[in-house]
Structures are given as structure tokens and as C-alpha cells.
Scaffold this motif. Structure first.
Motif, PDB file in Angstrom:
ATOM      1  N   SER A  14     -53.453 -51.166  52.916  1.00  0.00           N
ATOM      2  CA  SER A  14     -53.362 -52.142  54.080  1.00  0.00           C
ATOM      3  C   SER A  14     -53.550 -53.605  53.752  1.00  0.00           C
ATOM      4  CB  SER A  14     -54.059 -51.965  55.109  1.00  0.00           C
ATOM      5  OG  SER A  14     -55.463 -52.006  55.077  1.00  0.00           O
ATOM      6  N   GLN A  58     -58.592 -45.588  71.110  1.00  0.00           N
ATOM      7  CA  GLN A  58     -57.676 -45.808  69.901  1.00  0.00           C
ATOM      8  C   GLN A  58     -57.957 -47.226  69.254  1.00  0.00           C
ATOM      9  OE1 GLN A  58     -53.823 -44.287  68.845  1.00  0.00           O
ATOM     10  NE2 GLN A  58     -53.387 -46.396  69.291  1.00  0.00           N
ATOM     11  N   ALA A  60     -56.802 -49.952  66.494  1.00  0.00           N
ATOM     12  CA  ALA A  60     -55.683 -50.274  65.621  1.00  0.00           C
ATOM     13  C   ALA A  60     -55.821 -51.347  64.899  1.00  0.00           C
ATOM     14  CB  ALA A  60     -54.425 -50.211  66.442  1.00  0.00           C
ATOM     15  N   ASN A  63     -51.433 -51.746  59.686  1.00  0.00           N
ATOM     16  CA  ASN A  63     -50.867 -50.535  59.600  1.00  0.00           C
ATOM     17  C   ASN A  63     -51.635 -49.486  60.047  1.00  0.00           C
ATOM     18  OD1 ASN A  63     -49.565 -52.193  57.112  1.00  0.00           O
ATOM     19  ND2 ASN A  63     -48.057 -51.367  58.666  1.00  0.00           N
ATOM     20  N   TRP A  64     -53.074 -49.565  60.196  1.00  0.00           N
ATOM     21  CA  TRP A  64     -53.977 -48.603  60.416  1.00  0.00           C
ATOM     22  C   TRP A  64     -54.621 -48.172  61.852  1.00  0.00           C
ATOM     23  CZ3 TRP A  64     -55.661 -45.181  56.422  1.00  0.00           C
ATOM     24  CH2 TRP A  64     -55.626 -45.673  55.110  1.00  0.00           C
ATOM     25  N   SER A  65     -54.667 -47.012  62.162  1.00  0.00           N
ATOM     26  CA  SER A  65     -55.132 -46.712  63.699  1.00  0.00           C
ATOM     27  C   SER A  65     -56.165 -45.653  63.399  1.00  0.00           C
ATOM     28  CB  SER A  65     -54.318 -46.341  64.559  1.00  0.00           C
ATOM     29  OG  SER A  65     -53.370 -45.448  64.321  1.00  0.00           O
ATOM     30  N   ARG A 107     -54.835 -42.603  60.970  1.00  0.00           N
ATOM     31  CA  ARG A 107     -53.306 -42.766  60.792  1.00  0.00           C
ATOM     32  C   ARG A 107     -53.081 -44.144  60.252  1.00  0.00           C
ATOM     33  NH1 ARG A 107     -48.247 -43.259  64.424  1.00  0.00           N
ATOM     34  NH2 ARG A 107     -46.778 -41.672  63.656  1.00  0.00           N
ATOM     35  N   TYR A 108     -52.025 -43.877  59.532  1.00  0.00           N
ATOM     36  CA  TYR A 108     -51.412 -45.003  58.422  1.00  0.00           C
ATOM     37  C   TYR A 108     -49.982 -45.019  58.837  1.00  0.00           C
ATOM     38  CZ  TYR A 108     -49.618 -48.251  54.986  1.00  0.00           C
ATOM     39  OH  TYR A 108     -49.188 -49.196  53.993  1.00  0.00           O
TER      40      TYR A 108
END
Length: 401
Positions: A14, A58, A60, A63-65, A107-108
């Protein structure tokens, strides 16, 4: 689970964290439902008042979460068979009390790639084969790694490997209705946009490793294709269609050697208010033995073959479902938004020997006020040569943040 996570972390990078902002998003939803069931052959009706709560957060960053979400189901009125506590005098309502981790994933995501690892909900196409079973109070999730790749516009590959399926039976699940089913699951879709709709080829490999679940007889390999599209015929008329075919056979440790076909043809006409539709769906028979017909153990089965739930497991002789539906939708009636009425009629027959199983009528009305959706639903199955007469009624309120 550790190895897939390490691969995920090692395979993508990232942007520098210093140039990004961490965003936290709360996840919260609630559902209150009353379900009443009367079934010929059982001395008492089922009455269930249940409350489902899901809550989490969540985070974030670029690009990551990452997210974590728990779910719980409380039976306020528990005069029903929840499927886990032996023989009951009442019909089954598959919503046992439960409190558990619902989702926990990393997630990416970029414009052309998304990779998720951890416990997650996986929904493919119309959920005919792979779904989240969201109608039940305890949803279905997968411990899995999932990759969604879109190398060029209109093309998408969606591939998941799962090693555990968390079922609707919750943490107290046991025996043939366990809390989870371990194994090796490969779920692969490749779709392409065409002038007549999205064409999808799929392959689903289910290799369960728990003998208590039908003695491995739900392990299967399914390969097929699906075409789904729509076209506006006029300003106030839109036609939508679905066509699908699949072939299934035994896989892994399944002791049954069989092959069965699946067919679907479906048309819907939306006249900017009035809606008409119909279709024909076939889950074929093998040799007539139990679990040699076409099975969909990972599907959101409530959406198919009627809401009375008579065909959640395909009978040994398969099932043919001829259905017609009609409805009406309003954008708003006063303060109530997305108001909809729908009625569906089903005519069920066996695939093998072509016997009439029975007929079913399903009716639903729903509308949304603010963040709350209210619905009233009714299903009536009239048996001929399969199962027994069954009537179900639901009142439901859904709220989401």
C-alpha cells in the motif's frame, strides 16, 4: 488461516501510511421477526419471535480495510423447533439462539484487484449456488481467501478457497446440523459483458470433511454457465432474462456416483409499476437414490422453490419448478419509500417419473420508512405426492445504520 494471511500481506503493498487517513465506519443492523408455521402432521403450530443484532466496525486506510462484526439471535418467544434440541411437536424454524463472530476479514482493493482473507460473506450471482442465507437470523459465512480480478473492462474473475463454512445453526450446532463444516471449497466464476447480458462460467468444488453431515454425500463438483441481461423496450417497459445450465457429480469422499443436470429459464417484464414474470427451473435426478439429485448446500435456498421450504434439500427424484409471478412497485406512497407487492405461484413436479409434488402460493408486501424496512410475507404449500400441507406467516422489521 495464518498462511493465507501471510501470502496476502506479502503479495501486495500500500501507499505510505503518512499520506493516508484512517477511516472508521460503524457496522450496525437489527431485525425483529415474528414467524408462525402450521404443518399437517404436527400437533402444534410454531410461534417464533426473534431479534437479530449485528454490530462491528470497519477500519480503512488507503487500499486496505479490516472489519470485525459479531451477530446474536435472541428468541423472545421460543415455541418452535430450532433444529438442535431433539424431536419437537412443532414445525422447524431454523433460527436457534446464538452469539458468535459473524465476520472478521482483511481486504486489499484497487481498481482492478480485490483480495480478502478471513471470515466473510460470499455471494455469487443470484445466490442459487453460493450465498449468505441472509433471510435466516444466523447468516452463512466462509473462512476463506477470495480474489476478484478485473484486468479489463467487462471481464471479471472471482475465485475463492474456503476451508470452513459457518452455518445458520450457530455455536450450539451439532450432529447433522453443526456450527461449521470444514473441508476444501473452491468457488470460481469468470464473467464477461456481452451485448445480450453478462455471461458467466462457473465451477464449484465442495469437499466436506464431516461424516455427520450426510456421510459426505453433499460433496460435489458443479460446472456450468449463466446468462443474465436486460433491455429497455420503451420508456416505461424493461425486459430482463436469465438462462443457466449446470452439470453436477460426486466429488471428494462422496460415496455416491451420480450425475445430474440443472436448468433455468426466467423472464421478467417491468412496466414502471406493474411487473410480470415467470420461469422454469429444474434440479435433475440421478438414479433416484437419496442425495443423487442436484444439490445446492451452499445456496441461499430460501429464494428458490418457494418460501415454505419444502425443497431445501432436493428430493431423490429431483424437482421441476414452473412459476409465475406478478407484482406492483411504487417509488413512494407518502413518507414510505420503495413500496412493493408481489405474488408467486409454483407448480412442483419430480424430474424422475414426473409426479406432481404440490403447488405453492407466496405473497409479500414491503416498504421503507427512514432506515427501517417493514415486510409482511405469507407462504402456502398444498401437497399432492410430496411432503405435507404447510402455511407460514412472517412479520418483520429491518433496521440498518
Amino acid at each position: 488461516m495464518r498462511a493465507p494471511l501471510l501470502l496476502l500481506l506479502a503479495g501486495v503493498t500500500s501507499a505510505p501510511a503518512a499520506a493516508q487517513t484512517l477511516t472508521l465506519t460503524p457496522l450496525a443492523e437489527a431485525r425483529l421477526r415474528y414467524e408462525q408455521v402450521s404443518q399437517t402432521g404436527l400437533p402444534e403450530d410454531a410461534d417464533a419471535v426473534t431479534i437479530r443484532l449485528r454490530a462491528g466496525v470497519q477500519a480503512a486506510l488507503g487500499n486496505w480495510s479490516a472489519l470485525a462484526q459479531a451477530q446474536g439471535n435472541l428468541a423472545v418467544v421460543s415455541d418452535y423447533d430450532d433444529g438442535l434440541h431433539g424431536i419437537s411437536r412443532r414445525p422447524l424454524v431454523a433460527d436457534p439462539q446464538n452469539i458468535a463472530l459473524y465476520r472478521a476479514q482483511l481486504r486489499y482493493k484497487t481498481d482492478h484487484l480485490a483480495i480478502a482473507a478471513g471470515r466473510q460473506a460470499i455471494v455469487l450471482d443470484d445466490e442459487r449456488f453460493i450465498g449468505s442465507v441472509n433471510f435466516r437470523q444466523n447468516g452463512q459465512t466462509f473462512d476463506a481467501v477470495r480474489a476478484e480480478i478485473s484486468p479489463i473492462r467487462g471481464i471479471k474473475a472471482d475465485v475463492s478457497y474456503a476451508w470452513d463454512v459457518r452455518t445458520v445453526w450457530g455455536v450450539d450446532g451439532n450432529g447433522a446440523r453443526p456450527a461449521s463444516i470444514g473441508g476444501n471449497y473452491v468457488l470460481a466464476n469468470l464473467s464477461a459483458a456481452t451485448p445480450i447480458g453478462t455471461l458467466t462460467g462457473f465451477g464449484y468444488l465442495v469437499d466436506e470433511d464431516q461424516a455427520t453431515v450426510q456421510g459426505y454425500r453433499l460433496s460435489s463438483q458443479t460446472y456450468g454457465s449463466r446468462l443474465a441481461g436486460s433491455r429497455r423496450l420503451a420508456k416505461a417497459a424493461k425486459l430482463a432474462w436469465q438462462l443457466s445450465y449446470a452439470r453436477q457429480s460426486g466429488y471428494g469422499r462422496n460415496p455416491n456416483h451420480y450425475a445430474a443436470d440443472y436448468w433455468l429459464a426466467d423472464l421478467k417484464l417491468d412496466l414502471n409499476g406493474p411487473q410480470l414474470g415467470g420461469g422454469y427451473e429444474l434440479l435433475g435426478a440421478g438414479n433416484g437414490a437419496a442425495l443423487t439429485s442436484f444439490q445446492t448446500p451452499l445456496a441461499t435456498t430460501f429464494k428458490f422453490q418457494g418460501w415454505a421450504g419444502k425443497f431445501l434439500t432436493t428430493p431423490p427424484d429431483g424437482v421441476r419448478d414452473l412459476y409465475v409471478d406478478a407484482g406492483y412497485g411504487w417509488a413512494a406512497i407518502g413518507p414510505i419509500k420503495a413500496v412493493a407487492l408481489q405474488a408467486v405461484w409454483h407448480h412442483f413436479e419430480s424430474d424422475r417419473l414426473v409426479r406432481h409434488y404440490g403447488n405453492e402460493i407466496d405473497v409479500v408486501a414491503s416498504g421503507k420508512l427512514g432506515k427501517t424496512t417493514a415486510s409482511i410475507r405469507y407462504a402456502s404449500y398444498t401437497a399432492d405426492h410430496f411432503a405435507t400441507d404447510t402455511h407460514k406467516f412472517w412479520l418483520q422489521l429491518d433496521w440498518m445504520i
